[in-house]
Design a protein around this motif. Structure first.
Motif, mmCIF file in Angstrom:
data_model
loop_
_atom_site.group_PDB
_atom_site.id
_atom_site.type_symbol
_atom_site.label_atom_id
_atom_site.label_comp_id
_atom_site.label_asym_id
_atom_site.label_seq_id
_atom_site.Cartn_x
_atom_site.Cartn_y
_atom_site.Cartn_z
ATOM 1 N N GLU A 80 0.830 -1.204 0.000
ATOM 2 C CA GLU A 80 0.000 0.000 0.000
ATOM 3 C C GLU A 80 0.868 1.258 0.000
ATOM 4 N N ASN A 134 0.589 4.561 1.440
ATOM 5 C CA ASN A 134 -0.187 5.373 2.380
ATOM 6 C C ASN A 134 0.357 6.788 2.537
ATOM 7 N N GLU A 162 2.910 0.813 -13.919
ATOM 8 C CA GLU A 162 1.676 1.317 -14.524
ATOM 9 C C GLU A 162 1.740 1.008 -16.009
ATOM 10 N N PHE A 184 -2.988 -4.506 -5.719
ATOM 11 C CA PHE A 184 -3.516 -3.170 -5.436
ATOM 12 C C PHE A 184 -3.447 -2.331 -6.715
ATOM 13 N N TYR A 185 -4.622 -1.831 -7.101
ATOM 14 C CA TYR A 185 -4.729 -1.085 -8.360
ATOM 15 C C TYR A 185 -5.066 0.361 -7.991
ATOM 16 N N TYR A 186 -4.085 1.246 -8.165
ATOM 17 C CA TYR A 186 -4.208 2.618 -7.642
ATOM 18 C C TYR A 186 -4.807 3.622 -8.622
ATOM 19 N N TRP A 187 -5.515 4.588 -8.071
ATOM 20 C CA TRP A 187 -6.066 5.721 -8.796
ATOM 21 C C TRP A 187 -5.974 6.944 -7.891
ATOM 22 N N LYS A 209 -7.416 1.075 -4.895
ATOM 23 C CA LYS A 209 -6.909 1.943 -3.823
ATOM 24 C C LYS A 209 -6.712 3.349 -4.370
ATOM 25 N N ARG A 210 -6.949 4.325 -3.512
ATOM 26 C CA ARG A 210 -6.777 5.717 -3.951
ATOM 27 C C ARG A 210 -5.555 6.328 -3.261
ATOM 28 N N PHE A 211 -4.729 7.036 -4.062
ATOM 29 C CA PHE A 211 -3.641 7.804 -3.449
ATOM 30 C C PHE A 211 -4.296 8.867 -2.555
#
Ligand code: CA
Length: 381
Positions: A183, A185, A233, A251-254, A319-321
């Motif tokens: 993650e 965070n 990415e 974990f796929y971040y946006w 997951k969101r930044f």
């Protein structure tokens, strides 16, 4: 609208119509006169000449959207020209390595190429602005700048210095922030992370302690599997699914702070371009412009379904930044882009045009699309 203002708008409309009509009549008149001077035999000879071109790409064969939109574009060119111009797509690795297609076309070893302008950043940082900038334009804003905000003239000047003719080749829309096994965070979580991230955004992560590498699309999966990188990415759900990136990270971040709307490029060797008769130039130009819409529409159409598939069938976690992380990334991005703008006069000129257009579009974008998106998200019926 007040009576006086209406009259003014009407006057401007009428004047513009008249000018357009005059311009059209002038051009068609000139064309008619010019065609009269071409001897019939020479004209028939030009029409009969056939051109068989190669188009080298930075993508693996059959990559969704990236390859398929080229297939449709080249088929249209073939049909519209009745076979006088045929273009064979050569995926990355077939005639040259993916990131070498710019040089390959520049030196005339193929007539056409397709990639992302930021892949050519080692030649000038100016290229990056025609692709995407961290926290910069969306795809439609970039297309607006390119087509109607002065961007295209600058891109034409830049590509011309490498013996190439530039065409925008479609925007990806907002991408995804990437695939991670741990993650993120806070901004400190990028420290020591081996990650595939492109261009200015890669420089930003480097500043925050990441070990950044840039591998072509076709090598991301194996780089993740082998442990060469911990995170990566690529584009968005449809394309990332095709590359099976979900197998190596969960974990796929946006949101995509780094690529809010990346516009690809097509470049044609100038000598090859100059060898085409006018009608084939027009056919190719318009087929590529149709591809811009087609590419963007296809990605937008597929991403939602593939996001559901990733979340529901492959247990990917979205997951969101955090806002704090995004703020730190934005500060570093601003500093890096401004520093790069001073590296050479062309980058400075492009940066200034981009920045000026940014002032012009930001308020409209937040009132129009941004405002609508925010309102739609709040409506519960
Ligand atoms: Ca990307």
């Amino acid at each position: 609208m007040a009576k006086e203002a209406k009259a003014k708008v009407k006057a401007i409309d009428e004047s513009s119509k008249t000018k357009t009509r005059r311009k059209f009549l002038g051009e068609s008149g000139a064309l008619a006169a010019a065609s009269l001077t071409i001897p019939a035999a020479a004209s028939a000879q030009t029409a009969a000449k056939k051109f068989a071109w190669d188009l080298v790409t930075a993508w693996p064969k059959d990559l969704p959207g990236y390859h398929s939109s080229l297939v449709r574009m080249t088929e249209q060119v073939s049909q519209m020209s009745e076979g006088r111009l045929t273009i064979k797509i050569r995926p990355g690795g077939e005639l040259c390595k993916p990131f070498e297609c710019f040089d390959f076309v520049s030196k005339g070893s193929a007539q056409m190429g397709n990639g992302v302008p930021y892949y050519w950043r080692s030649k000038s940082e100016a290229f990056q602005f025609f692709a995407t900038i961290p926290f910069g334009f969306t795809s439609s804003e970039t297309e607006a700048w390119i087509h109607h905000g002065g961007g295209r003239a600058l891109a034409t000047e830049l590509y011309d210095s490498f013996g190439l003719v530039y065409f925008p080749a479609g925007g990806s829309g907002c991408q995804m922030g990437g695939w991670f096994n741990k993650e993120i965070n806070s901004i400190n979580d990028f420290k020591g992370l081996k990650i595939r991230y492109p261009a200015f955004a890669g420089d930003v992560l480097k500043k925050h302690g990441a070990i950044v590498t840039m591998v072509p699309a076709g090598e991301i999966y194996s780089a993740l599997k082998s442990g060469q990188i911990d995170a990566a990415e690529w584009v968005g759900p449809w394309n990332d699914y095709a590359l099976k990136l979900y197998e190596s990270a969960k974990f796929y971040y946006w949101p995509s702070w780094h690529e809010p709307g990346t516009v690809n490029d097509i470049f044609v060797n100038k000598t090859a371009w100059n060898s085409l008769p006018k009608d084939l130039k027009a056919i190719l130009t318009n087929a590529i412009q149709a591809m811009e819409l087609d590419f963007n529409a296809e990605l937008s159409a597929r991403n939602n379904g593939y996001l559901s598939l990733l979340l529901n069938s492959h247990k990917v976690q979205l997951k969101r930044f955090s806002d704090e992380t995004l703020t730190e990334l934005a500060k570093t991005s601003k500093a890096i882009v401004e520093e790069a703008a001073n590296k050479d006069p062309m980058t400075k000129k492009v940066f200034q045009s981009y920045t000026q257009f940014r002032y012009n579009v930001l308020s409209w974008g937040s009132v129009a699309e941004g405002g609508y998106m925010a309102a739609r998200a709040n409506i519960k019926i």
